[in-house]
Structure formats: C-alpha cells, structure tokens
Design an enzyme around this catalytic site. Structure first.
Site, PDB file in Angstrom:
ATOM      1  CG  ASN A 196       7.111  -2.718 -60.840  1.00  7.37           C
ATOM      2  OD1 ASN A 196       7.782  -2.197 -61.715  1.00  7.37           O
ATOM      3  ND2 ASN A 196       6.004  -2.161 -60.370  1.00  7.37           N
ATOM      4  CG  ASP A 426       0.537  -4.890 -55.074  1.00  3.68           C
ATOM      5  OD1 ASP A 426       1.136  -4.359 -56.032  1.00  3.68           O
ATOM      6  OD2 ASP A 426       0.433  -4.338 -53.961  1.00  3.68           O
TER       7      ASP A 426
END
Length: 1043
Positions: A196, A426
């Site tokens: 991320n 994720d």
C-alpha cells in the site's frame, strides 16, 4: 494489561460453526514468566480447551494461583487465553483473549473473532459462551470479559460446569492474517501481494483482479498501457510489487484501452421505447464495460437483474414525446443482447440520500451465488453456449461513505469444488480462506453472527463464463511477456542492482565538488560565489584514495596536465565567510582524501587552472611560495550600475605594498594606468573596511592577512556621490539588508506572483512605491496583506499608516523560506478604501443570470449606500426602473427583503445564506398595498426541502385567477408550453405544509406589501435539469497512468 471489558452481548447470538476437519499438534515452549500450553497451526481457525482445577481459584488469598495461560501461535503472533479468579467486589470469573502481548513492536495488528466458552459436562448445549470481535494491536492487545460468568454459577454442582473438581474453558478463534509482522504470503498461499503506497488499497484490489484474469496478461498488443504490462510482468515473477508509478483513477477505460475491450468483448444491450397506442418504437444498441446493479430493497443478484430489465411505464405526467405523435403512453426497457466472457458487476452500495442530503453506503444483506445462470435475461439465449457464470473475484469494502479499506477475495484457479482454493488479498498480505468467508461472509447485513462484519460487504463481483473458464484462466508463462518489456525489466533490474550496490558501498565514498573561476564571474554578493545557486562539478571519490591518485584522475577528467592545475580547499572561517586555503601538495600527496578534508563530506575545492587559451602553448601556473606569498581576489565596484565585476586573483608577496597592486587593478578593470582608486577589504557580510594607507605592506593594510582575502576597488570619481550607493561599503551594507520578496495577486488563485528585490529597512511607502513601479500603477491604489504563517495564503491586510519596516513583516519566515506578501489593486485610494467594508453579493442581471460581485460600501453606511455602490459596478437594463433591492436567500429560497435604511453592520455574512441584489421590475416599483403583494417563488423537485435554481419575487393581485399568475411565471422563466405543462405549483407554509394550487383558483390572502419578514411561498415542482455539482472535495488527487 489493558482490559477492555465487553460486559454485555446481544441475546440470541448464533453459534460460530466449529471446523469440521481440524488437525492439532500439541507442542510446548519454555517461557520466561510461566509455562504455557502451545498449539501451532497453519490455518487461521482453531479450537482449544484447557481444564482448570477449582483449587487454582482460592477465594480471597493474596497469593492465589491461576491456571497457566494457554497461548496459540498465529504465524508470528501469539494468542493467549487468560483466566482470572473471582474478585471480592465482583465474585465472577474473567475470560480474555490476548494477542502478541510480549512484543515490543507497535506496528502489528490482527483482526480476530472468538467464541469463549465454559463447557457444561452434563449437557453440552447448555455450555456458557460469549463472543468477541476485535482488532488487536499494541495498545489494545487483549479483549474479553472481566465478568464472564458469576462464580456462584460456575461452582454450583447442579449447573454442571464442574467435574472432578475441574472447569473446562474453550476458545474457538477465527483470525485474519496479521499485519506488521514477517508474514510470508508466498509460503502460505503461493502468491504475493501489493504494498500500500498510501490510500492505494482500492487500486491494489483491482489490479489483483486483473492480474488473475490470465488471458488479459496474454494480450500482446502494445497499445495496452505499458505500466499495466510492466506490473503484470513483475508480478508474474512472484515479487511483492512496490511500484509507486503504477497509479490511476477509477474509470475502467482509463487503463483498459482497446485491446482489453476486444478481450472482454463489448457488452451489448438494446434500449427501447415502445408506444402503446400508436405505431412508434425507438431503440438503440449501447455498449458498456460493466453492469451497475441496484441493491436497495433487493435480496439477491437475481432480483437486481430483474429490476434492471424491468419495463417502465411512461404515462401521466411522464409521457413519452413521440415526435409527430405528440405525448404518448409508452413502455421503456432494456434487453441484453450478449454477455461477455468476463462479467464485471458493480453493486450500487453508495447512493444519494435526500433525507440527509448526502451520500450514504447501503450495508443491507445482498446475496450472490457462486454459479450465476443469466440466460433468462438475454433477448435470444444461445443454446450451444448458455450464459452460465462462475464467480472469480469478490471485491470488498469496509467502512462508510467517507472512507474505508478495500480487499479482494479471489479464486485464482477457478475451481469452486475445493473450498480452500480461495485467497484473500489484503494489500501485501495474502492468506488462504474458505469459500464461505469469500462469499457468504460478504453478503453484508447487520446480523448478530460474528462472521458478518458491520459495514464490510461486496461492492464488485467478477464472473467468468463457464464455457470460457479454461481459456480465460489459461496459464501464463514468461514466453507470454513481450520481448521489449523483458528487456525493459532487465534494464530496470540492472539499474536497481547498481543503485543497491552504490547504497551498500556509500560509506566507502565521499563527494568532492569542484568550483572554478567561471562560477565567480557575475557573482554580486559576499565571498566568491553563492553556495545555493552554484553548479558544482561533483566527483565520487574513495575515502581511502590518496591526494596524488585523485589529482591524477582529475587531470585526466578535466584535460589539464598536473602542472596546469592547483587545488585550494574552501575553508570556513570563524567570521562566517568561506574562502580558498592553501593545500601543500608535496607534503600531503600521500594522505587520504577523508583525512585531508577533516571528514567533511562533500568537500568543496576551488580548482585553479591555466587560462585555456594559454594552456595549449604549454604555459604552467606560476610558482607559489606558501611562506612568503599570498593569493588575493579582486572585485571592481561600479556605482553607476550598482554592480560588482570579478577581476580574477593574483599571487603577490606578503611584503608587497598596496600601491604596487594598483597597476594590476587598473589593467584588470580596463582603466587607464594612474587612475585614482578607492580600495576596500571585504571582511565579512556587513563589514567592509576602507584601506586608507597605500604605502604599507599587505600584512599591515589588511586585517589578519590570509590566502583568499578579497580587495574591492572603485574609481575615485566625484560623480559617484550622485549615485544611490556611491561606495562599495554602501553597496555591501545594502546587500546585507537586501531580500527577495514574492508578491502575489490576492484575487488570482494560485498566482505565482513576481519577485522584487527590496531592503529590509524599507517602510510601507517605499515598498508600495517599488511594487507600484513594477505594476505600472499608483502606490495609493495598492493594498498589501501579510502571509499566513500556518498555511500558504493571504492573511490580515496592512494599513497604509503601518509604522514598521519590511523586516518586521518578514520576521516570522524561516531563513531559507521564500518570503511572500500579497496585494490587490484598488479602484480607489487606500486611504478611502480602509474606511469601507468588503461585501460579497450575487447580482441578478437582466438576462436572469447570477454573477458574484464584491462591493465596498462605507462600513458605517446602510443598505442604500450598498445599492448605490452596486449601480457603479453593474450594468442596468436600458428601460428598467434603475431601482435596486437587497434580498436574503437561504437554501435557494427568498426569506426577506432588506430595507434601505437598515445598517450594514447588522448584515453579518454566514455560510448558510447569501445576499442578492437585483433591479426592481417596473411592475413591482409601486404596489397597491390594498390589492397587490409580492410573494417569493422557488423551485423544488418532489420534496419541498430539495429546492434548487434561482428564486424570484412575483407580484399577485387580489382576486386574480391563478391561471394568469402561472402565465406570468412561464413568461418570466421563458419556458416552452409543452415543458411548462409538467410544472406543478404548490402554496407552501412556513412549516412546509403543501397545498396544490389549481389553475382555476383565484388569489385570496391577507395582503401586505412588506417583504421584510418570512411568509408562505409558492413552490414550482419540476425536475432539476441543471448539472449536479460535487458536494465533497476529496483529499486524494486524481490519479493517472503515464506510459
């Protein structure tokens, strides 16, 4: 421990299903504090039972023993089950789940759901259990119940919780893969994730979905965006992708381009409108990239598809315009012609809520199957190739309309028979999950079942046609990557390896930055050059290399023999200057570079070379005697141009008299020999001393004579007295106070402004005069504003009688921070302007268009003064009344007209209201107060609080048919008859009570010409055709892909 007590649970909670096939391996690990029972496992669901003797719970003893905590390892994280004896004030048993308690890390987190249970030996169905769901992290590493069950219930033999003087505790845990620990996604799943980069979880989930659509990666047409292709190629090599340039915004077309359209083919639908009573049909074939399904009030995906193709009846006020047939009753609908191999379904979980006037997220339960038959929704199903689809990906959002987190559940193999083939992606954490977790747990809803997380649900589904499954998911090999992309990746790897090597070896090297006399020319400040602006020639040098080795390499690089170069390290003096110093090459040639630099890195050196024109003839540098000679730099100051000219450097004996240097100075400056000169020594910033006696030696004339000293000279000319800065001393004093200030126009958003060089000693009028010259205006027509300290923008205005200096205005700026002030040009002198106030209003022009204006009436004046100022700023209609009025508007409704004698001080601005100025129509200037009045008219659609558009005042007469009123409204709004038929009018009271007004009714109400107070208004109910403006400004900027 931080005990966060969850004392109550909702009644009727569903039991979590226990795993059917679970292998447990009991192991033990020594711990520093106490022994514990350990259980290692490779899946995120586990069950553990621990039997505790009642002897471990002595009633009130201070030294009471408790059962050793049971801990279970979750790939780097430990989950502990902790039991507490009852406490005197509680008389109950505490039961907690603790995670990673002994870790010193503050970056880890793990979401877990657990069922804590005390076993009933008589009847397992009567076992007592409670559930928890918690995100464990370093500040909240335990969660449970301090009052799990009362002690009396536990010890009551009739209740059945005690057997052989023992109580059995059970914990059933479902834990997600942990974040912030050494989780090896490749080891656990065979796949890797995406890091991320900051609010990129949505992009990551979408890219993972595209990556596992294998046929997409086999498309070899290079128009396909090179960034996407590069990402696929890197990802194929099972490396965690960390490409910060791989960013984009949410529109599929922004990165899918034409080759992806060909892959997914085009979804076709047939939009049609069929009239009922005439032979007229309108239809068109449209293509699109996904299907947006409404989920509000729908139980499952089949109901949403039925709603999508449902026939809409166009009748009543919503009849269809059939051209020459006029308004007709008709049916409107959509029919699917084809479905593609890959079907993207967008679940419309975000919608506008008119009740709250904002966007909301719908978290209702919405079911979708693993196998999706869609033949019923095709206009002509294909018998040979039925439209049966297999679920491939579930993109999930957790949070609300204002933000949240995105993950994706994927079935990479497309094999729905085995439940463990699903994976949860994720960001950079990839973990195995069950089919139920991927599908059923993401239906949404507010069930008590802990498997359903609040605000966590699917928002996008990807299905693959069953007949195309093997083709779409066919394996991808290295051979499928285009050769030019392979070469590009190899080059990137080579560059990255080189950079990695440089980083690893960085401690072995130092930087040597060279400056030559070319950088001295044109310098207008202290010392020889500006350190912030100079362009160095930088060399990367091994710290251990010798001076001789460096000089040899430098000679080859610069193209000068060693006898045509000499090094002068720049040395920082105690007075704040930086000047060249002598380097003894013969004595220091074998010393290392880092030792010679005194560990200074980077090390700055002045490189002296022979004049390039003389270098070809073999000329060498003159000898320099370090004991008897000194190197001096010469600058010439010109008072007429207020500038410095660099005149080179000289070697001269220390015993040389000042007068002996004058011929050299005249020659260097181009003066006639014998020209009278004034000499100064540049000591430091704001300290320039005149040399009075020319018949003394250098060591007596100059203060602490050293190599690198600077002599500034100028002509001794009487005409210099007329100059603004007649002497070099004046010049350097002014230079010391000189500052570059950026002036930005306050009225222009993000104005880059212009730079003006000023003196810190200037007062307000000197600054205003200088800026006015740049803008070619009068200084009295400028207003200045300070810069805000906490953000970039204009602050408070400066009064024209400000008594401070420019230094006072700039004192809050940091030394190297750009100095910025704001200004605006005025139409009146600043002395008059400061007695006025700024008043923002809306002007309604003769074309019934609104425009924002800013007026400057007398701050102590009244509304009449404001209206007079407005007349000067706007253009009135040719044959109008030339009389203006001030209206107050809230939520697109007129709530009052302000009287002309009302003081402006009473009109305070507010975000919820605006002031509008308009010219009074001729028919509204003189009203018959007994029979005529003005009523406010506003537009709305369906709900009275949903007002929009431009409200206005309308004159009505006592007894006037309302049909005539509507005609005047139609004429005012300039609306066609056919369109105006759709407008319905309502009389609306202050309490928003609506009464429909028929055209045959007559006006009848108490009349008063006074509109200074709110009164009932006339509402026009019709559709708002104006384009909607965004209500929210999102923090994240638009993202693009760059090839």
């Amino acid at each position: 421990m931080n005990h966060h007590h969850t004392q109550q649970q909702k009644a009727g909670e569903q039991q979590l299903s226990e795993p059917e096939d679970m292998e447990m391996e009991g192991t033990s690990r020594p711990r520093a504090k106490s022994k514990a029972h350990s259980l290692s496992f490779n899946i995120t669901t586990f069950l553990k039972r621990v039997a505790a003797s009642l002897k471990d719970f002595p009633p009130l003893s201070a030294n009471s023993r408790v059962p050793p905590p049971c801990f279970l390892t979750v790939d780097g994280l430990e989950l502990w089950c902790i039991f507490f004896p009852y406490r005197p004030h509680q008389k109950s048993v505490g039961f907690f789940l603790q995670c990673n308690a002994e870790s010193d890390s503050t970056s880890w987190s793990c979401h877990a759901q657990a069922m804590l249970k005390i076993i009933n030996y008589k009847d397992d169905e009567k076992s007592f259990s409670r559930r928890i769901s918690h995100l464990f992290f370093h500040k909240e590493n335990d969660w449970g119940f301090s009052n799990f069950m009362s002690w009396s219930d536990v010890t009551d033999p009739e209740r059945g919780f005690v057997e052989d003087d023992k109580v059995t505790f059970e914990v059933y845990v479902q834990a997600d893969a942990p974040h912030g620990v050494a989780w090896d996604s490749k080891k656990h799943t065979g796949y890797v994730g995406l890091k991320n980069q900051g609010a990129t979880c949505y992009m990551n989930s979408l890219l993972q979905t595209l990556f596992f659509t294998n046929q997409l990666r086999r498309v070899r047409h290079l128009p396909f965006n090179i960034r996407i292709r590069r990402f696929f190629a890197v990802f194929l090599q099972n490396a965690v992708c960390n490409d910060k340039q791989m960013t984009f915004g949410w529109t599929l077309d922004s990165f899918m381009q034409h080759d992806v359209q060909e892959l997914c083919r085009v979804l076709l639908d047939n939009s049609y409108i069929q009239c009922k009573h005439v032979d007229y049909r309108s239809e068109r074939i449209e293509d699109y990239y996904d299907i947006q399904l409404s989920i509000k009030g729908k139980k499952n995906i089949f109901e949403s598809f039925k709603d999508y193709v449902a026939v809409e009846q166009l009748d009543g006020d919503n009849k269809y315009d059939a051209g020459e047939h006029g308004l007709q009753e008709a049916e409107k609908g959509v029919k699917f012609l084809t479905f593609p191999p890959i079907l993207h379904l967008q679940l419309m979980r975000f919608m506008y809520d008119p009740q709250t006037d904002q966007n909301i997220k719908i978290n209702d339960r919405f079911e979708f199957p693993e196998q999706l038959p869609l033949d019923d929704f095709l206009q002509k199903p294909d018998v040979k190739d039925p439209a049966n689809y297999i679920l491939h990906a579930v993109l999930v959002h957790s949070g609300d309309n204002h933000g949240g987190h995105y993950v994706v559940y994927l079935n990479p193999k497309g094999d729905g028979k085995v439940s463990v083939t699903w994976c949860k992606f994720d960001d950079d954490v990839v973990s195995r999950c069950t089919k139920e977790e991927a599908i059923e747990h993401n239906y949404g809803g507010h069930d008590d079942d802990l498997s359903v997380r609040h605000c966590t649900n699917a928002y996008m589904l990807v299905y693959i046609r069953e007949s195309k499954l093997s083709e779409v998911l066919q394996p991808v090999t290295d051979m499928d990557i285009p050769q030019q992309l392979v070469e590009r990746l190899q080059e990137e790897k080579r560059v990255e390896a080189q950079k990695r090597k440089e980083r690893q070896e960085a401690h072995l090297y130092m930087q040597v930055q060279m400056v030559t006399e070319d950088q001295f020319c044109g310098h207008q400040g202290n010392d020889m050059y500006d350190e912030e602006k100079v362009k160095y020639t930088v060399f990367k040098v091994l710290k251990s290399s010798t001076l001789a080795e460096f000089v040899q390499n430098l000679s080859q690089t610069m193209g000068f023999p060693q006898d045509q170069m000499r090094l002068w390290p720049m040395q920082a003096r105690s007075n704040g200057t930086k000047r060249p110093a002598m380097l003894d090459y013969e004595a220091d040639c074998n010393k290392s570079m880092i030792d010679l630099s005194d560990n200074e890195n980077p090390w700055t050196i002045f490189l002296e070379t022979v004049d390039p024109e003389m270098a070809a003839s073999g000329a060498t540098l003159p000898k320099f005697d370090k004991d008897h000679d000194v190197m001096l730099f010469l600058k010439m100051y010109d008072p007429k141009t207020k500038s410095l000219n660099y005149c080179g450097h000289i070697y001269t004996p220390i015993s040389c008299k000042i007068r002996g240097l004058l011929p050299v100075m005249c020659e260097r400056a181009g003066f006639q020999q014998g020209t009278s000169l004034i000499l100064y020594e540049e000591v430091k910033p704001n300290l320039t001393e005149r040399i009075q006696d020319y018949d003394v030696s250098l060591d007596k004339a100059l203060d602490e004579l050293m190599d690198g000293d600077i002599i500034v000279f100028q002509k001794d000319d009487p005409e210099n007295e007329t100059s603004e800065l007649p002497t070099a001393k004046d010049y350097f004093r002014d230079l010391y106070h000189r500052v570059d200030v950026i002036f930005c126009d306050k009225t222009i958003h993000n104005d880059p402004g212009f730079v003006v060089t000023l003196s810190n000693r200037m007062n307000y009028f000197q600054v205003a005069k200088t800026v006015a010259q740049r803008l070619n205006t009068d200084p009295m027509l400028l207003q200045f504003f300070k810069s805000q300290g906490y953000r970039d923008g204009p602050g408070n205005p400066l009064r024209h009688n400000y008594e401070g200096t420019l230094r006072d205005l700039l004192q809050f700026f940091k030394p190297r921070q750009p100095k910025k002030l704001y200004y605006q040009q005025l139409k009146m002198k600043i002395t008059d302007f400061e007695n006025r106030r700024s008043f923002k209003a809306i002007w309604l022009n003769s074309m019934f268009r609104e425009e924002e204006i800013t007026l400057y009436p007398d701050k102590h004046g009244c509304v009449r003064d404001l209206l007079e100022e407005c007349k000067k700023a706007v253009e009135l209609s040719d044959k109008g009344s030339e009389k203006l009025r001030l209206l107050e508007i809230v939520s697109y409704k007129i709530i009052g007209v302000h009287q002309e004698d009302e003081l402006l001080e009473c009109l305070s601005p507010a975000a919820s209201r605006t002031f509008r100025i308009e010219e009074i129509p001729l028919d509204q200037v003189d009203l018959d107060k007994e029979n005529e009045m003005l009523i406010p008219v506003a537009h709305f659609h369906k709900e009275v609080f949903g007002t929009f558009g431009i409200p206005f005042l309308l004159k009505i007469r006592q007894g006037e048919p309302f049909r005539e009123v509507m005609k005047r409204i139609q004429s005012m709004l300039d609306i066609q008859e056919k369109e105006f038929e759709k407008v319905r009018s309502f009389a609306i009271s202050i309490s928003r009570h609506c009464v429909y007004v028929c055209a045959n009714l007559a006006v009848c109400c108490p009349f008063s010409g006074n509109m200074s107070h709110p009164r009932p208004w006339l509402g026009l109910d019709h559709f708002n055709k104006a384009p909607k403006r965004g209500r929210y400004t999102y923090l994240e900027k638009a993202i693009k892909i760059h090839n």
